[in-house]
Design a protein around this motif. Structure first.
Motif, short mmCIF file in Angstrom:
data_model
loop_
_atom_site.label_atom_id
_atom_site.label_comp_id
_atom_site.label_asym_id
_atom_site.label_seq_id
_atom_site.Cartn_x
_atom_site.Cartn_y
_atom_site.Cartn_z
N ARG A 121 0.83 -1.21 0.00
CA ARG A 121 0.00 0.00 0.00
C ARG A 121 0.86 1.26 0.00
O ARG A 121 0.62 2.19 -0.79
CB ARG A 121 -0.94 0.00 1.21
CG ARG A 121 -1.76 1.27 1.34
CD ARG A 121 -2.79 1.17 2.44
NE ARG A 121 -3.51 2.42 2.61
CZ ARG A 121 -4.60 2.56 3.38
NH1 ARG A 121 -5.09 1.52 4.04
NH2 ARG A 121 -5.21 3.74 3.48
N GLU A 145 -7.13 -4.60 -2.27
CA GLU A 145 -7.46 -3.50 -1.36
C GLU A 145 -6.25 -2.62 -1.09
O GLU A 145 -6.35 -1.38 -1.07
CB GLU A 145 -8.01 -4.07 -0.05
CG GLU A 145 -8.14 -3.06 1.09
CD GLU A 145 -9.10 -1.92 0.81
OE1 GLU A 145 -8.90 -0.83 1.38
OE2 GLU A 145 -10.05 -2.11 0.01
N ALA A 146 -5.09 -3.25 -0.90
CA ALA A 146 -3.86 -2.48 -0.66
C ALA A 146 -3.54 -1.59 -1.86
O ALA A 146 -3.10 -0.44 -1.70
CB ALA A 146 -2.69 -3.43 -0.38
N ALA A 202 -6.31 1.25 -2.01
CA ALA A 202 -6.09 2.19 -0.89
C ALA A 202 -4.81 3.00 -1.11
O ALA A 202 -4.75 4.20 -0.78
CB ALA A 202 -6.01 1.43 0.42
N GLU A 245 -5.59 5.76 -3.43
CA GLU A 245 -6.36 6.79 -2.72
C GLU A 245 -5.45 7.64 -1.83
O GLU A 245 -5.60 8.86 -1.75
CB GLU A 245 -7.48 6.14 -1.91
CG GLU A 245 -8.58 5.54 -2.77
CD GLU A 245 -9.56 4.67 -1.99
OE1 GLU A 245 -10.68 4.47 -2.49
OE2 GLU A 245 -9.20 4.18 -0.90
N ASP A 246 -4.50 6.97 -1.17
CA ASP A 246 -3.53 7.70 -0.34
C ASP A 246 -2.71 8.67 -1.19
O ASP A 246 -2.47 9.81 -0.79
CB ASP A 246 -2.57 6.73 0.36
CG ASP A 246 -3.27 5.86 1.39
OD1 ASP A 246 -4.40 6.16 1.79
OD2 ASP A 246 -2.66 4.82 1.78
N ARG A 299 -16.18 2.85 -6.40
CA ARG A 299 -14.96 3.32 -5.72
C ARG A 299 -13.81 3.43 -6.70
O ARG A 299 -13.10 4.44 -6.73
CB ARG A 299 -14.61 2.35 -4.60
CG ARG A 299 -13.34 2.72 -3.83
CD ARG A 299 -12.99 1.63 -2.84
NE ARG A 299 -11.79 1.94 -2.08
CZ ARG A 299 -11.16 1.07 -1.29
NH1 ARG A 299 -11.66 -0.17 -1.15
NH2 ARG A 299 -10.08 1.42 -0.63
#
Length: 275
Positions: A61, A86-87, A90, A93-94, A156
């Motif tokens: 991530r 997911e990592a 995310a 997004e980070d 998303r």
């Protein structure tokens, strides 16, 4: 590089370079070495290979958030694949939240196919389920591909895609056939699907040139694949336990060629220095 430059961003032309497998259970050192390799190579078409172990998920991530292309290796289970995806999302997004662009990042999630059947098939044979041999890994791959579709077609991810993000593609590794009773193109044939990668061994590629029949099959017979996995579970095969064992064995198997590579580099380095 010519392949990389003649592409949609995040598609092809990448070369992978791995973090030491001896760091597979160390979050911080994995991330540190990923940064070092990324900076040392300093090319946009490099992917840094990080194993998809539980401790490495935060490193994946963070690496994505820092703009490092990542090839996540050693995946054997759907649960872990979901965590890896997911990592990646995310991490994008980070990165976006920090004010950085996300349109040049690329990643793949690598499932190791034949190793799953190599471990499961002897158990199925012992329990009189020979008809299921060679089918577990393909059934898992079909489920992973369905999950890939749901994740990267979600609202998303659409928000990220509108800003240039590309899906983390599924990569099928270890697609050479280990069982001589199987067709040499068994896994290649079954795993054809849009936006996937297959790291085909050379002998398997040659076999496919001679007898392959191209057709999209990865998204077909999904319900049958699901039923097949249920049969495997009912036979007493715990696929999560199988995945854990394969992950441990995979890390150990990666150590030897990695050490051999370092030795070869040292030998060449000393030869050039002496010269």
């Amino acid at each position: 590089m010519p392949v990389y430059e003649d592409k949609v961003s995040g598609a092809d032309g990448f070369v992978s370079l791995e973090v030491s497998p001896r760091l597979a259970l160390d979050t911080d050192k994995t991330l540190e070495q990923a940064r070092e390799l990324w900076q040392a190579v300093n090319r946009p078409n490099v992917m840094i290979k990080i194993p998809g172990t539980q401790p490495c998920l935060p490193a994946i991530r963070q690496a994505i958030a820092e703009g490092i292309n990542i090839n996540v290796t050693l995946l054997f289970s759907l649960d872990r694949y979901a965590a890896v995806a997911e990592a990646y999302i995310a991490g994008l997004e980070d990165r976006l939240a920090a004010g950085h662009p996300i349109d040049q990042l690329a990643s793949v999630a690598s499932f190791f196919i034949s190793r799953i059947d190599t471990l499961v098939d002897p158990v199925l044979a012992e329990r009189g389920l020979n008809e299921l041999k060679g089918e577990t890994a393909i059934a898992l791959a079909k489920q992973a591909y369905a999950l890939y579709g749901r994740l990267f077609e979600s609202e998303r991810f659409r928000k990220l895609a509108s800003l240039g993000a590309t899906p983390q593609r599924l990569l099928w590794a270890s697609t050479g056939v280990k069982d001589p009773d199987f067709s040499p193109v068994k896994y290649v044939e079954a795993l054809i699907g849009p936006k996937t990668v297959n790291t085909v061994p050379m002998d398997t590629l040659q076999a496919y040139r001679e007898q392959g029949k191209p057709s999209v099959r990865l998204s077909s017979h999904y319900s049958e694949a699901l039923q097949m996995l249920e049969q495997v579970q009912r036979a007493g095969v715990d696929l999560n336990t199988v995945a854990e064992q394969l992950e441990k064995e995979g890390i150990a198997k990666f150590n030897q060629p990695y050490d051999k590579l370092l030795k070869a580099i040292d030998t060449q380095k000393y030869a050039l220095t002496d010269g």
